[in-house]
Write an enzyme that holds these catalytic residues in place. Structure first.
Site, PDB file in Angstrom:
ATOM      1  N   ALA B  12       0.808  -1.227   0.000  1.00 19.28           N
ATOM      2  CA  ALA B  12       0.000   0.000   0.000  1.00 19.28           C
ATOM      3  C   ALA B  12       0.839   1.275   0.000  1.00 19.28           C
ATOM      4  O   ALA B  12       0.709   2.114  -0.901  1.00 19.28           O
ATOM      5  CB  ALA B  12      -0.945  -0.011   1.203  1.00 19.28           C
ATOM      6  N   ALA B  13       1.691   1.433   1.004  1.00 15.41           N
ATOM      7  CA  ALA B  13       2.454   2.682   1.110  1.00 15.41           C
ATOM      8  C   ALA B  13       3.428   2.829  -0.050  1.00 15.41           C
ATOM      9  O   ALA B  13       3.520   3.882  -0.683  1.00 15.41           O
ATOM     10  CB  ALA B  13       3.204   2.728   2.443  1.00 15.41           C
ATOM     11  N   ARG B  23       3.128  10.035 -11.399  1.00 16.12           N
ATOM     12  CA  ARG B  23       2.076  10.832 -12.015  1.00 16.12           C
ATOM     13  C   ARG B  23       2.452  12.312 -12.002  1.00 16.12           C
ATOM     14  O   ARG B  23       2.210  13.046 -12.964  1.00 16.12           O
ATOM     15  CB  ARG B  23       0.751  10.603 -11.278  1.00 16.12           C
ATOM     16  CG  ARG B  23      -0.469  11.033 -12.071  1.00 16.12           C
ATOM     17  CD  ARG B  23      -1.749  10.354 -11.600  1.00 16.12           C
ATOM     18  NE  ARG B  23      -1.936  10.443 -10.158  1.00 16.12           N
ATOM     19  CZ  ARG B  23      -2.033   9.400  -9.339  1.00 16.12           C
ATOM     20  NH1 ARG B  23      -1.953   8.178  -9.809  1.00 16.12           N
ATOM     21  NH2 ARG B  23      -2.208   9.582  -8.046  1.00 16.12           N
ATOM     22  N   ALA B  42      -4.763  -6.555  -0.855  1.00 13.70           N
ATOM     23  CA  ALA B  42      -5.649  -6.100   0.217  1.00 13.70           C
ATOM     24  C   ALA B  42      -5.561  -7.044   1.410  1.00 13.70           C
ATOM     25  O   ALA B  42      -6.261  -8.049   1.467  1.00 13.70           O
ATOM     26  CB  ALA B  42      -7.079  -6.021  -0.310  1.00 13.70           C
ATOM     27  N   CYS B  44      -6.766  -6.640   4.298  1.00 20.47           N
ATOM     28  CA  CYS B  44      -8.013  -6.712   5.058  1.00 20.47           C
ATOM     29  C   CYS B  44      -9.045  -7.609   4.392  1.00 20.47           C
ATOM     30  O   CYS B  44     -10.069  -7.933   4.993  1.00 20.47           O
ATOM     31  CB  CYS B  44      -8.600  -5.311   5.219  1.00 20.47           C
ATOM     32  SG  CYS B  44      -7.478  -4.211   6.077  1.00 20.47           S
ATOM     33  N   VAL B  81      15.744  -6.242   0.020  1.00 20.31           N
ATOM     34  CA  VAL B  81      16.714  -5.214   0.409  1.00 20.31           C
ATOM     35  C   VAL B  81      17.296  -5.614   1.758  1.00 20.31           C
ATOM     36  O   VAL B  81      16.561  -5.853   2.719  1.00 20.31           O
ATOM     37  CB  VAL B  81      16.039  -3.826   0.476  1.00 20.31           C
ATOM     38  CG1 VAL B  81      17.021  -2.785   1.001  1.00 20.31           C
ATOM     39  CG2 VAL B  81      15.549  -3.430  -0.920  1.00 20.31           C
ATOM     40  N   ASP B 308       2.989   0.371   7.616  1.00 20.59           N
ATOM     41  CA  ASP B 308       3.036  -0.369   8.881  1.00 20.59           C
ATOM     42  C   ASP B 308       4.399  -0.313   9.569  1.00 20.59           C
ATOM     43  O   ASP B 308       4.512  -0.680  10.738  1.00 20.59           O
ATOM     44  CB  ASP B 308       2.680  -1.843   8.652  1.00 20.59           C
ATOM     45  CG  ASP B 308       1.218  -2.042   8.289  1.00 20.59           C
ATOM     46  OD1 ASP B 308       0.474  -1.035   8.205  1.00 20.59           O
ATOM     47  OD2 ASP B 308       0.819  -3.199   8.084  1.00 20.59           O
ATOM     48  N   TRP B 460     -32.856  12.107  17.261  1.00 19.86           N
ATOM     49  CA  TRP B 460     -31.545  12.267  17.891  1.00 19.86           C
ATOM     50  C   TRP B 460     -30.756  11.018  17.561  1.00 19.86           C
ATOM     51  O   TRP B 460     -30.995   9.938  18.116  1.00 19.86           O
ATOM     52  CB  TRP B 460     -31.667  12.411  19.415  1.00 19.86           C
ATOM     53  CG  TRP B 460     -32.397  13.641  19.847  1.00 19.86           C
ATOM     54  CD1 TRP B 460     -33.726  13.742  20.142  1.00 19.86           C
ATOM     55  CD2 TRP B 460     -31.850  14.961  20.026  1.00 19.86           C
ATOM     56  NE1 TRP B 460     -34.035  15.045  20.500  1.00 19.86           N
ATOM     57  CE2 TRP B 460     -32.906  15.801  20.447  1.00 19.86           C
ATOM     58  CE3 TRP B 460     -30.566  15.504  19.885  1.00 19.86           C
ATOM     59  CZ2 TRP B 460     -32.720  17.163  20.718  1.00 19.86           C
ATOM     60  CZ3 TRP B 460     -30.392  16.852  20.158  1.00 19.86           C
ATOM     61  CH2 TRP B 460     -31.456  17.673  20.563  1.00 19.86           C
TER      62      TRP B 460
END
Lengths: 474, 474
Positions: B12-13, B23, B42, B44, B81, B308, B460
């Protein structure tokens, strides 16, 4: 101030104020005058009563007269307040035993609103309904029943309902074709109710789109949904008159188009019931509703107004506005009750947050979404609309969700937004409502740490995606 | 800065950063090294793949390697790495053709986290799973299949999956009794998945409650829900070891209690993969994750960290915190990609907003809800819990919804909250997340003009009711 706290109107605002005042100051005398028989009922539940999802009128009552009595409130049903004398600090009341003067220490005007039916000729024919007040809902449901069913016994509310009206409609043959005049909240909700009752439903809307307060991106989806559900839409058609000898049997548009029918429902708007302040120094605002300050006080000391009869300050424009909705009435009433009891509480601003169920589509709107309106309020509006998914794409039930956001170009401030979709769309509008309460910018919204889990939201919630795209335009 | 933008970690990151940088600055060389074969998937969604609601591994990929290639990103899978030399501005990479040095202009460390299994003895036995990475999900699903089914063919992901692992588990008999060790997100979601697969499910939790980040009011509801769905809960039971000759067949607790089983899933937490920064001047925070500033920059110029493996600043405490979640990784990665491309963008704060599906219960949490934690951060916390309905009481489907709010006594500032219920409960947490982003007080929240319509919310909303009650305590 001592002497009684007198409330005119026994619905959301009035009884919220009366209850809160009594709770905070139990020794205070609190009198509520209600013109009709119904008190403290849920306007917004009426379409679902006609639809059949709510069985009885009683279920729509938040409080029974007995519960109100237990709170120590002196409730007088069948008492119409005719006049206010702000000099003498009295009101003139017409009750079952005749007219009398009632002095007040504090006065709350919570007389609500009424459904507009003019300028439509023939609106008083039999079979032409509005949806304002439980008697009107009872009449529609009685009309839908077969004459051999006992309308009165089946729908409850026996102690309050207008029995003559219900019995009269109960004797009529149930309609087959209904025209709904007006495509706002009431029109759309009643379309769903009538379709559920197997009627041939025609909806006439003067403008080119349904639900104007929600803007075009929502209207497009709602219109598709209604058509798919079998509703015939007549957009851009202004209804001129309803015709019939005694009972309505025809609708005629200004365009000359006409429809044969046996029932009509007019939902073209409501207006505040300001009659009792005419001729008094109590000022109305530009909207025609009663002008109030941050504490719900009118221009006359000791007199407050709340609910559908009063203006409120808009959180985005900072200007008075008239957006008659349920939470507004409850909240303002409650705050005024507290203030009257001695502990001053502002009535709060409104953002015009509203949600609407249009069959399976959930719609929400808040703030200023109309660009013309935004410009009038001094903003330079920028609008973006995106469509994305309500959940992770791979998770079952992910549904298209369309979000429109409007922001001010210079300040980046969020001005309003709308949302529509079938999966938890409506409740997401509360994210924007919270942002408006805080004068948040689009950048603030984009940075908010919103929820992500495949069953409930994609990584980037549709609201975040919209903020991201809009911020790119600022 | 020129020279390549090098990203370590292709999820993700890492890929958010690489994509955004490309881009914004298409001429920039962007290289992503990924140790394994899977990229951009994914996490999750894995429980729902095991449950069977997601058919194939491929559906869990946000981007295929081809799509990444189309973006002009030089993606190198199977490249580990090993070391970072911040003086020379190079990294040492172990690829299919051996070890090499790679210079970088900007470096992003996005190495993620790994599942903790120690101190549980026997965690390396056959039949003991974790749920971290698609290979682990594939192994669990293969284990659940009958040996005569072709696990590899049925689950997709052929180009990436660890075939040996899948084939090995595919040959085993499907388990009948499974123990889940750990009652956090993974444990609860996997309980649902295993129940759907007709296993006898036992969940062991060291502490007295499930889902500790959600607090007791949510845990109570989740525990009832799991029991109703047939999960046997073992609360306050610390698992000492898993036993078996080759394959696990027994679980033993510190209390001496034991369970015969043929499968176990360990979900007792994750830890950041900080190995490559050991011995470098790149500093870790107190949490053990990499310390970063508002722009995701580490203590060494030219080196960022996100996802993470990195800390983030908490919106409520203003202090660094480690809350590894999906949106955080995506957002921080994207911001760093933009900054690297020359247009500085902060990574944003986190509020620790999380939502969880526990069978039919929707759970949400945001901010600081633990009073001890709040006191450590210098607040004087006041907590209130209310239970009310998700819709108007008369409308079908109104469900009990429990909201807990925590605020600071002196300032009235909202610190956090939780919610649980079956009807649109989870997404309501976003109202609170937005409030936290704006440092809102409980009074602000109480005044917010939230939505009301019978199908979606009572007059409410439960969130407003909670705010009203909590404000009364301040």
């Amino acid at each position: 101030m001592r002497d009684p706290f007198v409330v005119v109107g026994g619905d959301a605002a009035g009884l919220s104020a009366a209850s809160k005042c009594k709770r905070e100051d139990p020794d205070r005398e609190v009198i509520v005058f209600e013109k009709g028989q119904w008190v403290s009922y849920a306007h917004c539940g009426m379409p679902y009563f006609v639809k059949g999802e709510v069985d009885t009128l009683d279920e729509l009552l938040s409080l029974s007269p007995e519960e109100i009595d237990e709170r120590g409130i002196d409730l007088r049903r069948g008492h119409e307040v005719l006049e206010v004398d702000t000099e003498a600090e009295t009101i003139a009341v017409d009750g079952p035993d005749g007219r009398f003067e009632q002095p007040y220490g504090d006065l709350l005007i919570a007389t609500g609103a009424h459904a507009v039916t003019s300028p439509i000729e023939g609106h008083d024919l039999d079979g032409v309904h509005t949806m304002h007040g439980l008697d009107s809902a009872a009449a529609v449901r009685a009309h839908l029943l077969d004459p051999d069913e006992d309308a009165l016994a089946d729908m409850g509310g026996e102690d309050f309902v207008d029995r003559d009206l219900v019995e009269r409609y109960g004797r009529m043959d149930p309609p087959e074709t209904v025209a709904i005049v007006g495509g706002g909240y009431v029109g759309v909700e009643m379309a769903e109710a009538f379709v559920a009752q197997d009627l041939d439903v025609h909806l006439f809307q003067r403008g080119g789109h349904l639900v104007p307060p929600f803007g075009e991106s929502v209207a497009d989806v709602v219109e598709s949904e209604l058509r798919e559900q079998g509703v015939t839409l007549h957009l851009g058609e202004e209804v001129e008159r309803l015709a019939g000898s005694e009972q309505v049997d025809r609708l005629v548009c200004k365009s000359g188009d006409a429809l044969d029918l046996d029932c009509a429902l007019v939902g073209i708007g409501i207006r505040p019931n300001t009659g009792i302040v005419e001729g008094t120094p109590i000022e109305l605002g530009e909207s025609g509703a009663i002008a109030v300050d941050d504490y719900g006080r009118t221009s006359v000391a000791g007199v407050c107004a709340a609910g559908d009869v009063a203006e409120m300050r808009h959180a985005v424009t900072g200007e008075p506005d008239w957006v008659p909705l349920g939470l507004t009435a409850n909240r303002a009433g409650r705050a005024i009750g507290q203030s009257v009891a001695g502990d001053s509480e502002p009535v709060g601003d409104i953002a015009g947050t509203a949600v609407l169920k249009a069959f399976d589509q959930e719609c929400g709107r808040t703030g200023i979404v109309d660009e013309k309106r935004a410009r009038e309020a001094g903003f330079d509006p920028v609008t973006e609309t995106i469509t994305s998914r309500s959940r992770s794409g791979y998770y079952p039930g992910a549904a298209e969700t369309t979000v429109t956001l409007v922001a001010d170009r210079d300040s980046g401030r969020l001005l309003g937004g709308t949302i529509v979709g079938t999966d938890r769309a409506a409740i997401r509008i509360d994210i924007l409502a919270m942002a408006l309460e805080e004068d948040a910018t689009v950048a603030d919204l984009e940075r908010a740490d919103l929820a992500y889990a495949p069953p409930f939201a994609p990584v980037w919630d549709p609201v975040l995606t919209a903020a991201k795209v809009l911020r790119g335009q600022l």
